[in-house]
Enzyme design. Sequence first.
Site, PDB file in Angstrom:
ATOM      1  N   GLU A  80       0.839  -1.200   0.000  1.00 44.45           N
ATOM      2  CA  GLU A  80       0.000   0.000   0.000  1.00 44.45           C
ATOM      3  C   GLU A  80       0.876   1.254   0.000  1.00 44.45           C
ATOM      4  O   GLU A  80       1.916   1.307   0.650  1.00 44.45           O
ATOM      5  CB  GLU A  80      -0.900  -0.011   1.240  1.00 44.45           C
ATOM      6  N   ASP A 108      -2.492  -5.010   0.783  1.00 47.65           N
ATOM      7  CA  ASP A 108      -1.780  -3.933   1.473  1.00 47.65           C
ATOM      8  C   ASP A 108      -0.392  -4.349   1.946  1.00 47.65           C
ATOM      9  O   ASP A 108       0.541  -3.550   1.928  1.00 47.65           O
ATOM     10  CB  ASP A 108      -2.591  -3.447   2.676  1.00 47.65           C
TER      11      ASP A 108
END
Length: 252
Positions: A80, A108
Amino acid sequence: MEDFVRQCFNPMIVELAEKAMKEYGEDPKIETNKLAAICTHLEVCFMYSDFHFINEQGESIIVELGDPNALLKHRFEIIEGRDRTMAWTVVNSICNTTGAEKPKFLPDLYDYKENRFIEIGVTRREVHIYYLEKANKIKSEKTHIHIFSFTGEEMATKADYTLDEESRARIKTRLFTIRQEMASRGLWDSFVSPREAKRQLKKNLKSQEQCASSPTKVSRRTSPALRILEPMWMDSNRTATLRASFLKCPKK
């Protein structure tokens, strides 16, 4: 809300969030609630990986700043916050190296200890509702889901919370602090309520239209914080210094 975001979050986080919004054609100066949400999500992802390393025996250990064992392998790879091209490059590299199944959507984080991708969620609603929405979107048992709320609740795949209780408590405390700071500035209701957020968005649009005719000097300089930190951010051997450099909301 924009002033709050710039006071509450590290400048690097704000710039990464702004870049992410612009990549999707969104204006961070207008959609300030979304900017705040992205900054919060980014910070939780960084805090999730803070201080967690893997030693030579393959065990997960926690190392605080200043510890001489700086060359230990980071337990989590942060995906992310990168632009989409770089993020998919990192994901493909991880899959080729570890044999992990390639996810359909960008996750992420990647956990090198458990050998799995992680999807982090931060919600203003009920955690179980947001968890189900994430699970329904991802449709993969290979990606681990971990949801946090601003009220201190959390939910994770098979109740496997990955991190130790103290590390999770740090994240929950930070989220609670953000909520309290928003509330003290009268921002929380618009952050939570879609109707109030829509009203605020119209207000921001009107304000921008009024300013459009005014001469504005635009700075093309990269912020000193980003110029210093970005090389570390892109470096796979980055240290915990970057991960722990986030600013707390200043006291009023």
